[in-house]
Design an enzyme around this catalytic site. Structure first.
Site, short mmCIF file in Angstrom:
data_model
loop_
_atom_site.label_atom_id
_atom_site.label_comp_id
_atom_site.label_asym_id
_atom_site.label_seq_id
_atom_site.Cartn_x
_atom_site.Cartn_y
_atom_site.Cartn_z
N TYR A 260 -6.10 10.92 4.24
CA TYR A 260 -4.71 11.19 3.90
C TYR A 260 -4.63 11.98 2.59
O TYR A 260 -5.65 12.44 2.07
CB TYR A 260 -3.91 9.89 3.87
CG TYR A 260 -3.82 9.24 5.23
CD1 TYR A 260 -3.25 9.91 6.31
CD2 TYR A 260 -4.32 7.96 5.47
CE1 TYR A 260 -3.18 9.34 7.58
CE2 TYR A 260 -4.26 7.38 6.73
CZ TYR A 260 -3.69 8.08 7.78
OH TYR A 260 -3.63 7.52 9.04
N GLY B 179 -9.14 -6.65 9.26
CA GLY B 179 -8.01 -5.93 9.83
C GLY B 179 -7.63 -6.46 11.19
O GLY B 179 -6.79 -7.35 11.33
N ARG B 180 -8.27 -5.93 12.24
CA ARG B 180 -7.89 -6.28 13.61
C ARG B 180 -7.91 -7.79 13.86
O ARG B 180 -7.10 -8.29 14.65
CB ARG B 180 -8.82 -5.57 14.60
CG ARG B 180 -8.51 -4.10 14.79
CD ARG B 180 -9.58 -3.41 15.61
NE ARG B 180 -10.84 -3.33 14.88
CZ ARG B 180 -12.01 -3.06 15.45
NH1 ARG B 180 -12.07 -2.85 16.75
NH2 ARG B 180 -13.11 -2.98 14.72
N GLN C 125 0.84 -1.20 0.00
CA GLN C 125 0.00 0.00 0.00
C GLN C 125 0.88 1.25 0.00
O GLN C 125 1.71 1.44 0.88
CB GLN C 125 -0.95 0.02 1.20
CG GLN C 125 -2.00 1.13 1.06
CD GLN C 125 -2.85 1.30 2.27
OE1 GLN C 125 -2.36 1.61 3.34
NE2 GLN C 125 -4.16 1.12 2.12
N ARG D 70 -7.76 2.20 -2.59
CA ARG D 70 -8.59 2.16 -1.38
C ARG D 70 -9.26 3.51 -1.15
O ARG D 70 -8.60 4.56 -1.23
CB ARG D 70 -7.75 1.78 -0.15
CG ARG D 70 -8.65 1.36 1.04
CD ARG D 70 -7.85 0.95 2.24
NE ARG D 70 -8.64 0.02 3.07
CZ ARG D 70 -8.53 -0.06 4.39
NH1 ARG D 70 -7.67 0.71 5.04
NH2 ARG D 70 -9.27 -0.91 5.08
#
Length: 365
Positions: free
Chosen positions: A184, A322-323, A103, A231
């Site tokens: 971002y 993810g987590r 990424q 993404r």
């Protein structure tokens, strides 16, 4: 749901040119375990190898330049030392039969001057300070006031992305994901809440999308579109306390329609707020998928049953977790067997060494 349909989550497919062994992706997870020079330690090799049973690993967000860094101890992909460290990771994942993409990340305004070269101000589309906190060597702090990028600086940023993509190729990745989510830099250009420019990169939706589109085109021109993903997070406001765009459906819809002409590998969407419940019904993600035209990876708050439903219904081609991958390196096997998942404590997420990083047990242990 029948057992036959349940296995759909675990069957092979292709995402662009990338053949994957199942529909379970490992979502990008910032872990802050690299050196301050952005070079990964050998621990990262073990960490990613342990999770290579994922159909596709999407690495933690990786800085395309020193300017792109917004948090301490995050990895980079702009020097040969970075290439060497990441090559050890890709070889380990490939050795286990896995697939991995890198990424590409520039944080824009979500940074602190202490993390920048010569204590420079972070850069952004407009001089609007971000909220929230960033992780510095001195601990958590508020983001520094950014400066607005000059128009003639933007081609250089496109080249930074191209250079990072080229080094990712040298490091042996199967592709790259352009990070245009979570408030971002690229997301900051897309949103009219953070982009109030009056040049060709601001104002209309077409102008605000111009720079992100230029980045995706540059990366796809190097890699081939079918090994590039993007993404997005149309509903996310958490990082940088970034306000929503005034018309997210139109803004992100235009962007994905434009990049969809490039034959990209996939669109990867955070469906809602980070670390909160799935909100796929709060936004027309199906319209985004249709406008994009290629494969779709859904993310955010999915459990086993939701993931199986999303695959069998055609909502998504893959589901990224993810987590759950932090404390369950063998997540694919656990989901396949409907085994209990270990919930890693938040204290393990960021910073430190092997503890909370590579020491979680698999079912076989």
């Amino acid at each position: 749901m029948s057992d036959t349909k349940a296995t759909d989550l675990f069957t092979p497919t292709s995402i662009g040119a990338i053949a994957v062994s199942n529909r379970i992706a490992m979502a990008p997870l910032t872990r802050s375990r690299a050196g301050m020079d952005g070079v990964h330690s050998p621990l990262a090799v073990d960490y990613y190898r342990q999770r290579a049973s994922a159909g596709l690993i999407i690495t933690e967000a990786t800085n395309i330049s020193r300017q792109g860094r917004g948090y301490a101890y995050t990895p980079g992909i702009y020097t040969e030392a970075h290439v060497e460290a990441w090559r050890a990771v890709t070889e380990a994942v490939h050795g286990e039969g896995g697939k991995i993409v890198l990424q590409l990340w520039h944080v824009g305004r979500v940074s602190h001057s202490s993390l920048q070269e010569n204590d420079a101000a972070p850069v952004a589309p407009s001089a609007i300070r971000g909220g929230g906190r960033v992780y510095t060597l001195a601990g958590d702090d508020v983001p520094s006031m950014p400066r607005a990028l000059e128009t003639d600086e933007i081609p250089g940023l496109v080249e930074d992305y191209r250079h990072a993509a080229r080094l990712a190729m040298e490091a042996g990745f199967d592709g790259v994901e352009v990070h245009a989510a979570n408030g971002y830099l690229l997301d900051q250009f897309l949103r009219d809440s953070t982009n109030v420019r009056t040049d060709i990169y601001g104002g209309s939706i077409e102008n605000r999308a111009r720079f992100p589109i230029e980045v995706v085109k540059a990366v796809a021109g190097l890699w081939g579109g079918d090994r590039v993903g993007v993404r997005l997070s149309p509903l996310s406001t958490a990082i940088g306390e970034t306000p929503l765009d005034s018309d997210p459906q139109a803004t992100y819809g235009h962007f994905v329609q434009q990049i969809g002409t490039l034959g990209l590998a996939y669109l990867h969407c955070v469906e809602g707020q980070l670390r909160q419940e799935n909100a796929s019904s709060a936004f027309d993600f199906k319209a985004l998928h249709k406008a994009f035209g290629g494969s779709y990876i859904a993310n955010n708050g999915y459990d086993r049953q939701m993931a199986m439903n999303a695959i069998t219904s055609g909502h998504a081609d893959m589901i990224s977790f993810g987590r759950a991958f932090i404390g369950n390196p063998d997540l694919v096997e656990r989901l396949g067997r409907n085994a209990p998942l270990f919930d890693a404590p938040p204290s393990a997420y960021y910073g430190g060494g092997a503890e909370g990083y590579t020491d979680f047990a698999s079912l076989a242990d």
